[in-house]
Design a protein around this motif. Structure first.
Motif, PDB file in Angstrom:
ATOM      1  N   ALA A   1      25.999 -23.064  15.732  1.00  0.00           N
ATOM      2  CA  ALA A   1      26.778 -24.215  16.191  1.00  0.00           C
ATOM      3  C   ALA A   1      26.035 -24.968  17.291  1.00  0.00           C
ATOM      4  O   ALA A   1      25.964 -26.203  17.279  1.00  0.00           O
ATOM      5  CB  ALA A   1      28.149 -23.758  16.684  1.00  0.00           C
ATOM      6  N   VAL A   2      25.460 -24.241  18.246  1.00  0.00           N
ATOM      7  CA  VAL A   2      24.730 -24.891  19.338  1.00  0.00           C
ATOM      8  C   VAL A   2      23.453 -25.538  18.820  1.00  0.00           C
ATOM      9  O   VAL A   2      23.126 -26.688  19.149  1.00  0.00           O
ATOM     10  CB  VAL A   2      24.420 -23.879  20.453  1.00  0.00           C
ATOM     11  N   GLY A   3      22.684 -24.802  18.005  1.00  0.00           N
ATOM     12  CA  GLY A   3      21.429 -25.350  17.490  1.00  0.00           C
ATOM     13  C   GLY A   3      21.637 -26.607  16.675  1.00  0.00           C
ATOM     14  O   GLY A   3      20.915 -27.598  16.833  1.00  0.00           O
ATOM     15  N   LEU A   4      22.642 -26.596  15.795  1.00  0.00           N
ATOM     16  CA  LEU A   4      22.909 -27.775  14.975  1.00  0.00           C
ATOM     17  C   LEU A   4      23.363 -28.952  15.838  1.00  0.00           C
ATOM     18  O   LEU A   4      22.965 -30.097  15.600  1.00  0.00           O
ATOM     19  CB  LEU A   4      23.966 -27.439  13.924  1.00  0.00           C
ATOM     20  N   SER A   5      24.176 -28.673  16.826  1.00  0.00           N
ATOM     21  CA  SER A   5      24.645 -29.751  17.712  1.00  0.00           C
ATOM     22  C   SER A   5      23.482 -30.386  18.471  1.00  0.00           C
ATOM     23  O   SER A   5      23.441 -31.606  18.662  1.00  0.00           O
ATOM     24  CB  SER A   5      25.680 -29.206  18.700  1.00  0.00           C
ATOM     25  N   LEU A   6      22.511 -29.573  18.921  1.00  0.00           N
ATOM     26  CA  LEU A   6      21.361 -30.116  19.645  1.00  0.00           C
ATOM     27  C   LEU A   6      20.478 -30.976  18.754  1.00  0.00           C
ATOM     28  O   LEU A   6      19.774 -31.868  19.252  1.00  0.00           O
ATOM     29  CB  LEU A   6      20.534 -28.970  20.239  1.00  0.00           C
ATOM     30  N   LEU A   7      20.502 -30.729  17.459  1.00  0.00           N
ATOM     31  CA  LEU A   7      19.722 -31.546  16.534  1.00  0.00           C
ATOM     32  C   LEU A   7      20.432 -32.843  16.166  1.00  0.00           C
ATOM     33  O   LEU A   7      19.815 -33.745  15.602  1.00  0.00           O
ATOM     34  CB  LEU A   7      19.420 -30.753  15.262  1.00  0.00           C
ATOM     35  N   LEU A   8      21.720 -32.937  16.476  1.00  0.00           N
ATOM     36  CA  LEU A   8      22.511 -34.103  16.081  1.00  0.00           C
ATOM     37  C   LEU A   8      22.954 -34.927  17.288  1.00  0.00           C
ATOM     38  O   LEU A   8      24.038 -35.517  17.288  1.00  0.00           O
ATOM     39  CB  LEU A   8      23.744 -33.651  15.282  1.00  0.00           C
ATOM     40  N   LEU A   9      22.117 -34.971  18.327  1.00  0.00           N
ATOM     41  CA  LEU A   9      22.499 -35.682  19.550  1.00  0.00           C
ATOM     42  C   LEU A   9      22.736 -37.162  19.301  1.00  0.00           C
ATOM     43  O   LEU A   9      23.572 -37.786  19.968  1.00  0.00           O
ATOM     44  CB  LEU A   9      21.414 -35.508  20.619  1.00  0.00           C
ATOM     45  N   ARG A  10      21.998 -37.759  18.371  1.00  0.00           N
ATOM     46  CA  ARG A  10      22.183 -39.185  18.098  1.00  0.00           C
ATOM     47  C   ARG A  10      23.584 -39.482  17.566  1.00  0.00           C
ATOM     48  O   ARG A  10      24.055 -40.610  17.647  1.00  0.00           O
ATOM     49  CB  ARG A  10      21.157 -39.656  17.065  1.00  0.00           C
ATOM     50  N   TRP A  11      24.219 -38.476  17.009  1.00  0.00           N
ATOM     51  CA  TRP A  11      25.562 -38.643  16.441  1.00  0.00           C
ATOM     52  C   TRP A  11      26.602 -37.936  17.311  1.00  0.00           C
ATOM     53  O   TRP A  11      27.559 -37.362  16.797  1.00  0.00           O
ATOM     54  CB  TRP A  11      25.591 -38.078  15.021  1.00  0.00           C
TER      55      TRP A  11
ATOM     56  N   ARG B   1       9.694 -33.499  20.858  1.00  0.00           N
ATOM     57  CA  ARG B   1      11.120 -33.651  20.545  1.00  0.00           C
ATOM     58  C   ARG B   1      11.761 -32.335  20.131  1.00  0.00           C
ATOM     59  O   ARG B   1      12.968 -32.154  20.290  1.00  0.00           O
ATOM     60  CB  ARG B   1      11.292 -34.687  19.431  1.00  0.00           C
ATOM     61  N   TRP B   2      10.979 -31.407  19.597  1.00  0.00           N
ATOM     62  CA  TRP B   2      11.539 -30.140  19.144  1.00  0.00           C
ATOM     63  C   TRP B   2      11.596 -29.089  20.242  1.00  0.00           C
ATOM     64  O   TRP B   2      12.321 -28.096  20.105  1.00  0.00           O
ATOM     65  CB  TRP B   2      10.721 -29.599  17.977  1.00  0.00           C
ATOM     66  N   ARG B   3      10.843 -29.267  21.315  1.00  0.00           N
ATOM     67  CA  ARG B   3      10.767 -28.214  22.327  1.00  0.00           C
ATOM     68  C   ARG B   3      12.099 -27.944  22.996  1.00  0.00           C
ATOM     69  O   ARG B   3      12.512 -26.782  23.146  1.00  0.00           O
ATOM     70  CB  ARG B   3       9.727 -28.593  23.387  1.00  0.00           C
ATOM     71  N   VAL B   4      12.794 -28.996  23.412  1.00  0.00           N
ATOM     72  CA  VAL B   4      14.047 -28.811  24.160  1.00  0.00           C
ATOM     73  C   VAL B   4      15.150 -28.211  23.289  1.00  0.00           C
ATOM     74  O   VAL B   4      15.763 -27.210  23.675  1.00  0.00           O
ATOM     75  CB  VAL B   4      14.487 -30.139  24.799  1.00  0.00           C
ATOM     76  N   PRO B   5      15.460 -28.763  22.099  1.00  0.00           N
ATOM     77  CA  PRO B   5      16.490 -28.117  21.285  1.00  0.00           C
ATOM     78  C   PRO B   5      16.114 -26.710  20.852  1.00  0.00           C
ATOM     79  O   PRO B   5      16.983 -25.843  20.719  1.00  0.00           O
ATOM     80  CB  PRO B   5      16.647 -29.057  20.078  1.00  0.00           C
ATOM     81  N   LEU B   6      14.814 -26.456  20.631  1.00  0.00           N
ATOM     82  CA  LEU B   6      14.390 -25.107  20.265  1.00  0.00           C
ATOM     83  C   LEU B   6      14.659 -24.128  21.405  1.00  0.00           C
ATOM     84  O   LEU B   6      15.148 -23.006  21.172  1.00  0.00           O
ATOM     85  CB  LEU B   6      12.900 -25.114  19.917  1.00  0.00           C
TER      86      LEU B   6
ATOM     87  N   LEU C   1      12.235 -19.665  28.661  1.00  0.00           N
ATOM     88  CA  LEU C   1      12.590 -20.684  27.670  1.00  0.00           C
ATOM     89  C   LEU C   1      12.879 -22.023  28.347  1.00  0.00           C
ATOM     90  O   LEU C   1      12.565 -23.089  27.801  1.00  0.00           O
ATOM     91  CB  LEU C   1      13.799 -20.220  26.864  1.00  0.00           C
ATOM     92  N   ALA C   2      13.486 -21.984  29.545  1.00  0.00           N
ATOM     93  CA  ALA C   2      13.729 -23.230  30.276  1.00  0.00           C
ATOM     94  C   ALA C   2      12.408 -23.870  30.689  1.00  0.00           C
ATOM     95  O   ALA C   2      12.261 -25.096  30.662  1.00  0.00           O
ATOM     96  CB  ALA C   2      14.592 -22.956  31.507  1.00  0.00           C
ATOM     97  N   ALA C   3      11.424 -23.047  31.061  1.00  0.00           N
ATOM     98  CA  ALA C   3      10.105 -23.586  31.399  1.00  0.00           C
ATOM     99  C   ALA C   3       9.442 -24.217  30.185  1.00  0.00           C
ATOM    100  O   ALA C   3       8.685 -25.185  30.309  1.00  0.00           O
ATOM    101  CB  ALA C   3       9.216 -22.475  31.969  1.00  0.00           C
ATOM    102  N   LEU C   4       9.737 -23.680  28.986  1.00  0.00           N
ATOM    103  CA  LEU C   4       9.207 -24.267  27.759  1.00  0.00           C
ATOM    104  C   LEU C   4       9.684 -25.712  27.592  1.00  0.00           C
ATOM    105  O   LEU C   4       8.961 -26.555  27.067  1.00  0.00           O
ATOM    106  CB  LEU C   4       9.646 -23.422  26.551  1.00  0.00           C
TER     107      LEU C   4
END
Length: 648
Positions: free
Chosen positions: A59-69, A196-201, A254-257
């Motif tokens: 749920a969290v991962g999918l939500s982070l990928l759909l920020l534009r929506w 763009r993938w680093r933060v949601p990952l 992971l936050a440093a990533l």
């Protein structure tokens, strides 16, 4: 103003609707998400257990990928929460029911934080910061509502939570009518695909930490700590703290990533969230027999959200943390080191003061940290799962400090509350950290503004050169070329050739009208000025060389030449001139003095109005561009003295 408000009210409505949904969903105040326990115990997952374990991560991962929506995320959160509220128990099966239970919390949280990010990027810093703070404030309010399982409320009013769900759903759907387009401002960090993938990952992986850590058995934890399993069974809090420390280290990595600024924001907010748990538990226990618990939390949320609307939100957040910490220190001292007595004896006033100040400080700190994360697009991931997991892990790690002199915790449900001073210290740390974030954000903004101003200046200079290039090429350059052809090898032809070449360099975007000096590094200003000595002009210089950066020396010599030209033109027949060079510690000073007629009052202003800009541009303009100063001292009949000073 009206157009701006008309474009922002749908986003504001959607964000507030998401906050209502957050306040209606049972959460833990430390994390804001229903994470699986990190305390170990060798938990095993079989069959449907894996579905339940993976549901919050997905749920969290999918939500982070759909920020534009993000407006759709809040609407989905409202629909699933509404379905859960009206569906009979067991509808869709146990697994489906619990899986859907995670969706509204994750979608609403990420949606509200994405709304804050969008508002900040659209030039509404007050509203964006407030929305980020409300994302935490709503979860704190949820823990204080009647019927909360987090603390010690004996009542249960499901109708209140249902009202929040339906109000949130209605607001989300109304806002969605206006916000049905993709919101690029709420998207993740700028840059390439990798960035763009680093933060949601990082946000998704930090949620997944619960899976391996919850499977650690007591024997495995004992092996990590270098003790036997029997000792660890006698001190179970040590196992909890060990698992929390491991999770905290991994979450920090992971936050440093996600970036150094993301790391600073996550640590700041996580520290504050971990500090909130103990004083909030103390206050809610003390107020459990009254209806003041949720009112105090609401007052704190309103106070914190109101003060961060101003541009001084960082200073206000720091002030609130100091006030909250002071209240806790006073409570600790007034109870002679036993603040749990406030809860046991139901002391309403101190409990209410602590609750209001601590809630307001929590909201303000999150709000003050959000603007520094918005440029990188990391608000949803950092203030959501990263800060949440780090706060939960930090809270577990603190268990190792909540012990008595014998090394064992007090056998009381208020054991953590007896160590209120620890939370006070953590609150002060969070206040100092958010101040550092604010200073760093201010300096970054000023640097960005200076870069933008420099870029604008360069573009304007290029446009001006382009505008002047054609008439100069068709006029001045043609005349200089004709002088060279007609006068052959004369001195006038040589000077015309030099000026033609210099003028072409100037129009091409570099150089000056001064002939080229020696290539590389520095120029001996003493030798350059000595070359100006002619009959009627005397030059006095130090005995040793006076080195100066080549471009600076060229411009300074050109200004001195312009001053000598003025002497020849305006000082009168027979006027003499003297040039004095002084080598100072922090700069060089050149004085050009003559014994001519002087400059009548108002003559320089009149020359500038008539377009004769020798003093304004050729002399003063050159020196000002090099961060230097020029002064003119002249009286009719007493000559003129022009002084140039340049820093090294």
């Amino acid at each position: 103003m009206n157009a701006s408000w008309s474009g922002r009210w749908p986003a504001l409505l959607a964000g507030l609707s998401g906050c209502l949904l957050l306040a209606s969903a049972p959460t833990t105040e430390a994390t804001g998400l229903p994470l699986f326990a990190l305390s170990g115990g060798g938990q095993e997952y079989h069959g449907t257990g894996w579905v339940l374990a993976v549901a919050p991560i997905a749920a969290v991962g999918l939500s982070l990928l759909l920020l534009r929506w993000w407006p759709f995320l809040i609407a989905v959160a409202g629909l699933t929460a509404g379905w859960e509220a009206v569906a009979p128990a067991g509808t869709g099966g146990y697994v489906v029911g619990l899986s859907v239970h995670y969706v509204p919390q994750a979608a609403a949280l990420i949606g509200v934080l994405a709304c804050a990010q969008s508002l900040l990027r659209r030039g509404a810093p007050g509203l964006g910061a407030m929305m980020a703070g409300l994302a935490l404030g709503a979860r704190v309010l949820d823990s204080a509502l009647p019927g909360s399982e987090t603390y010690y409320q004996p009542y249960s009013y499901p109708s209140a939570r249902s009202a929040l769900i339906w109000a949130g759903l209605a607001g989300a759907l109304v806002a969605l009518v206006r916000l049905h387009r993709v919101d690029a401002q709420a998207a993740g960090p700028p840059g390439g695909t990798r960035q763009r993938w680093r933060v949601p990952l990082a946000g998704t992986l930090v949620m997944a930490l619960a899976l391996p850590l919850s499977r650690l058995s007591t024997a495995e934890v004992a092996a990590l700590m270098g003790v036997d399993a029997f000792t660890l069974q006698r001190h179970p809090y040590a196992q909890v703290a060990m698992i929390g420390a491991i999770a905290l280290v991994l979450a920090t990595g992971l936050a440093a990533l996600a970036g150094l600024r993301s790391l600073g924001g996550a640590l700041t907010v996580a520290t504050l969230q971990a500090a909130v748990v103990t004083p909030l538990g103390l206050a809610l226990y003390a107020l459990s027999r009254t209806d003041l618990a949720w009112k105090g939390a609401l007052a704190g949320v309103v106070l914190g959200a109101s003060v961060v609307l101003s541009r001084w939100r960082v200073a206000v957040a720091g002030g609130l943390t100091v006030a909250a910490a002071t209240a806790m220190f006073i409570a600790y001292a007034a109870t002679t080191g036993h603040p749990e007595r406030i809860a046991e004896r139901q002391r309403v006033v101190p409990a209410l003061v602590i609750e209001v100040l601590m809630t307001a400080a929590a909201v303000a700190v999150v709000a003050a940290a959000a603007p520094s994360l918005a440029p990188r697009g990391s608000i949803p991931a950092v203030l959501g799962p990263l800060a949440g997991v780090m706060a939960g892990a930090g809270w577990q790690t603190l268990q190792a400090t909540y012990v008595e002199a014998d090394g064992l915790p007090r056998s009381s449900t208020l054991n953590a509350q007896s160590h209120l001073n620890t939370s006070a210290l953590l609150t002060l740390v969070a206040g100092a950290a958010v101040g550092g974030l604010g200073v760093a954000h201010y300096l970054a903004e000023r640097w960005a503004e200076r870069k933008r101003a420099e870029q604008i200046r360069r573009e304007a200079a290029a446009a001006e050169r382009d505008r002047l290039a054609r008439p100069i090429h068709d006029g001045v350059l043609q005349v200089l070329a004709m002088v060279q052809r007609q006068d052959g090898g004369s001195q006038l032809a040589a000077l015309a050739g030099e000026q033609e070449a210099a003028l072409r360099r100037l129009l091409a975007g570099g150089g000056t009208l001064v002939p080229d000096g020696p290539a590389g590094g520095r120029t001996d200003l003493r030798a350059a000025l000595a070359a100006l000595a002619v009959p009627g002009v005397e030059v006095a210089t130090p005995a040793e060389a006076v080195p100066l950066a080549g471009p600076k020396a060229e411009e300074l010599v050109a200004a001195v030449r312009s001053a000598l030209d003025n002497v020849r033109r305006h000082a009168g027949d027979g006027a003499r001139a003297w040039i004095l060079l002084e080598d100072e510690t922090d700069g060089v000073r050149v004085t050009v003095r003559d014994d001519g007629a002087g400059i009548p009052a108002g003559r320089l202003a009149e020359a500038e109005r008539d377009g004769r800009l020798g003093v304004v541009q050729s002399m003063r303009g050159r020196i000002t561009d090099l961060k230097g100063t020029m002064t003119i001292d002249s009286r009719p009949g007493d000559g003129t003295e022009v002084e140039f000073w340049l820093p090294r």
